[in-house]
Design a protein around this motif. Structure first.
Motif, PDB file in Angstrom:
ATOM      1  N   ILE A   1      -8.885  26.690 -14.895  1.00  0.00           N
ATOM      2  CA  ILE A   1      -7.951  26.929 -13.790  1.00  0.00           C
ATOM      3  C   ILE A   1      -6.555  27.148 -14.363  1.00  0.00           C
ATOM      4  O   ILE A   1      -6.006  26.258 -15.014  1.00  0.00           O
ATOM      5  N   GLN A   2      -5.967  28.329 -14.106  1.00  0.00           N
ATOM      6  CA  GLN A   2      -4.694  28.707 -14.693  1.00  0.00           C
ATOM      7  C   GLN A   2      -3.598  28.998 -13.676  1.00  0.00           C
ATOM      8  O   GLN A   2      -2.490  29.331 -14.070  1.00  0.00           O
ATOM      9  N   ASP A   3      -3.895  28.910 -12.414  1.00  0.00           N
ATOM     10  CA  ASP A   3      -2.956  29.349 -11.389  1.00  0.00           C
ATOM     11  C   ASP A   3      -2.138  28.198 -10.824  1.00  0.00           C
ATOM     12  O   ASP A   3      -2.630  27.084 -10.693  1.00  0.00           O
ATOM     13  N   SER A   4      -0.901  28.490 -10.464  1.00  0.00           N
ATOM     14  CA  SER A   4      -0.009  27.475  -9.902  1.00  0.00           C
ATOM     15  C   SER A   4      -0.476  27.060  -8.509  1.00  0.00           C
ATOM     16  O   SER A   4      -1.142  27.824  -7.820  1.00  0.00           O
ATOM     17  N   PRO A   5      -0.098  25.870  -8.091  1.00  0.00           N
ATOM     18  CA  PRO A   5      -0.512  25.401  -6.766  1.00  0.00           C
ATOM     19  C   PRO A   5       0.122  26.210  -5.632  1.00  0.00           C
ATOM     20  O   PRO A   5      -0.418  26.239  -4.533  1.00  0.00           O
ATOM     21  N   GLU A   6       1.237  26.877  -5.897  1.00  0.00           N
ATOM     22  CA  GLU A   6       1.888  27.662  -4.841  1.00  0.00           C
ATOM     23  C   GLU A   6       1.013  28.818  -4.362  1.00  0.00           C
ATOM     24  O   GLU A   6       1.095  29.232  -3.218  1.00  0.00           O
ATOM     25  N   SER A   7       0.195  29.344  -5.252  1.00  0.00           N
ATOM     26  CA  SER A   7      -0.673  30.452  -4.837  1.00  0.00           C
ATOM     27  C   SER A   7      -1.745  29.947  -3.881  1.00  0.00           C
ATOM     28  O   SER A   7      -2.203  30.676  -3.015  1.00  0.00           O
ATOM     29  N   GLY A   8      -2.145  28.691  -4.077  1.00  0.00           N
ATOM     30  CA  GLY A   8      -3.120  28.078  -3.189  1.00  0.00           C
ATOM     31  C   GLY A   8      -4.527  28.622  -3.335  1.00  0.00           C
ATOM     32  O   GLY A   8      -5.403  28.256  -2.574  1.00  0.00           O
ATOM     33  N   ALA A   9      -4.745  29.480  -4.319  1.00  0.00           N
ATOM     34  CA  ALA A   9      -6.043  30.139  -4.403  1.00  0.00           C
ATOM     35  C   ALA A   9      -6.956  29.572  -5.481  1.00  0.00           C
ATOM     36  O   ALA A   9      -8.161  29.491  -5.290  1.00  0.00           O
TER      37      ALA A   9
ATOM     38  N   VAL B   1      -7.556  26.548  -7.073  1.00  0.00           N
ATOM     39  CA  VAL B   1      -8.353  25.329  -6.870  1.00  0.00           C
ATOM     40  C   VAL B   1      -9.362  25.547  -5.752  1.00  0.00           C
ATOM     41  O   VAL B   1     -10.519  25.137  -5.871  1.00  0.00           O
ATOM     42  N   ALA B   2      -8.960  26.226  -4.694  1.00  0.00           N
ATOM     43  CA  ALA B   2      -9.885  26.511  -3.596  1.00  0.00           C
ATOM     44  C   ALA B   2     -11.035  27.389  -4.066  1.00  0.00           C
ATOM     45  O   ALA B   2     -12.202  27.140  -3.731  1.00  0.00           O
ATOM     46  N   SER B   3     -10.738  28.394  -4.860  1.00  0.00           N
ATOM     47  CA  SER B   3     -11.789  29.273  -5.385  1.00  0.00           C
ATOM     48  C   SER B   3     -12.709  28.529  -6.347  1.00  0.00           C
ATOM     49  O   SER B   3     -13.926  28.697  -6.318  1.00  0.00           O
TER      50      SER B   3
ATOM     51  N   ALA C   1      -0.773  15.269  -6.604  1.00  0.00           N
ATOM     52  CA  ALA C   1      -1.394  16.477  -6.061  1.00  0.00           C
ATOM     53  C   ALA C   1      -2.704  16.176  -5.346  1.00  0.00           C
ATOM     54  O   ALA C   1      -3.240  17.033  -4.673  1.00  0.00           O
ATOM     55  N   GLU C   2      -3.210  14.949  -5.498  1.00  0.00           N
ATOM     56  CA  GLU C   2      -4.501  14.644  -4.902  1.00  0.00           C
ATOM     57  C   GLU C   2      -4.474  14.591  -3.375  1.00  0.00           C
ATOM     58  O   GLU C   2      -5.513  14.467  -2.754  1.00  0.00           O
ATOM     59  N   GLN C   3      -3.289  14.743  -2.778  1.00  0.00           N
ATOM     60  CA  GLN C   3      -3.271  14.857  -1.328  1.00  0.00           C
ATOM     61  C   GLN C   3      -3.752  16.246  -0.913  1.00  0.00           C
ATOM     62  O   GLN C   3      -4.090  16.468   0.235  1.00  0.00           O
ATOM     63  N   ASP C   4      -3.808  17.172  -1.866  1.00  0.00           N
ATOM     64  CA  ASP C   4      -4.335  18.507  -1.615  1.00  0.00           C
ATOM     65  C   ASP C   4      -5.830  18.401  -1.325  1.00  0.00           C
ATOM     66  O   ASP C   4      -6.595  17.873  -2.142  1.00  0.00           O
ATOM     67  N   HIS C   5      -6.244  18.905  -0.186  1.00  0.00           N
ATOM     68  CA  HIS C   5      -7.643  18.787   0.253  1.00  0.00           C
ATOM     69  C   HIS C   5      -8.617  19.381  -0.762  1.00  0.00           C
ATOM     70  O   HIS C   5      -9.647  18.772  -1.075  1.00  0.00           O
ATOM     71  N   ASP C   6      -8.319  20.572  -1.272  1.00  0.00           N
ATOM     72  CA  ASP C   6      -9.233  21.227  -2.212  1.00  0.00           C
ATOM     73  C   ASP C   6      -9.348  20.459  -3.522  1.00  0.00           C
ATOM     74  O   ASP C   6     -10.438  20.330  -4.080  1.00  0.00           O
TER      75      ASP C   6
ATOM     76  N   SER D   1     -12.967  31.730 -15.006  1.00  0.00           N
ATOM     77  CA  SER D   1     -11.528  31.507 -14.996  1.00  0.00           C
ATOM     78  C   SER D   1     -10.976  31.810 -13.607  1.00  0.00           C
ATOM     79  O   SER D   1     -11.372  32.798 -12.983  1.00  0.00           O
ATOM     80  N   PHE D   2     -10.055  30.974 -13.146  1.00  0.00           N
ATOM     81  CA  PHE D   2      -9.468  31.134 -11.826  1.00  0.00           C
ATOM     82  C   PHE D   2      -7.965  31.321 -11.957  1.00  0.00           C
ATOM     83  O   PHE D   2      -7.254  30.415 -12.410  1.00  0.00           O
ATOM     84  N   ARG D   3      -7.512  32.500 -11.596  1.00  0.00           N
ATOM     85  CA  ARG D   3      -6.109  32.856 -11.654  1.00  0.00           C
ATOM     86  C   ARG D   3      -5.850  33.969 -10.662  1.00  0.00           C
ATOM     87  O   ARG D   3      -6.589  34.928 -10.612  1.00  0.00           O
TER      88      ARG D   3
END
Length: 112
Positions: A7-15, A17-19, A51-56, A109-111
């Protein structure tokens, strides 16, 4: 098949961790194995303390615990960004990532 997730993407993208969660859930449901989840680059901010308050992320952590899958955040990037990994996500090294690849069939990879 054994998968490792990167996982390489920032949390602002929101995509990312969900992906990753969607992929991991589907993989496990169809009999595949997760070997490791590794947060790298801006992705380590998705695994930061608080960050664990993030549902995904909570759901990914729960799935990883259930499956006995290590969740690691790159220690170099944690230091560079000045963040601390969340309780369920441990600081790890690229060496640990590489070691896991010996027991991995595919890397996803997720980005954004």
């Amino acid at each position: 098949m054994r998968f490792s997730l990167f996982i390489q993407d920032s949390p602002e993208s929101g995509a990312a961790v969900a992906s990753a969660l969607g992929f991991a859930t589907a993989a496990v449901a169809t009999g595949h194995v997760l070997r490791q989840v590794f947060f790298h680059g801006e992705g380590v901010r998705s695994a930061r303390a608080g960050a664990e308050q993030d549902h995904d992320l909570r759901a990914l952590v729960a799935l990883a615990r259930q499956q006995g899958v290590p969740l690691l955040a790159c220690s170099t990037w944690l230091e560079r960004l000045g963040v601390v990994a969340a309780g369920a996500v441990q600081a790890g090294s690229l060496g640990q990532w590489c070691d896991a690849l010996d027991d991995t069939d595919r890397v996803v990879s997720f980005r954004a």
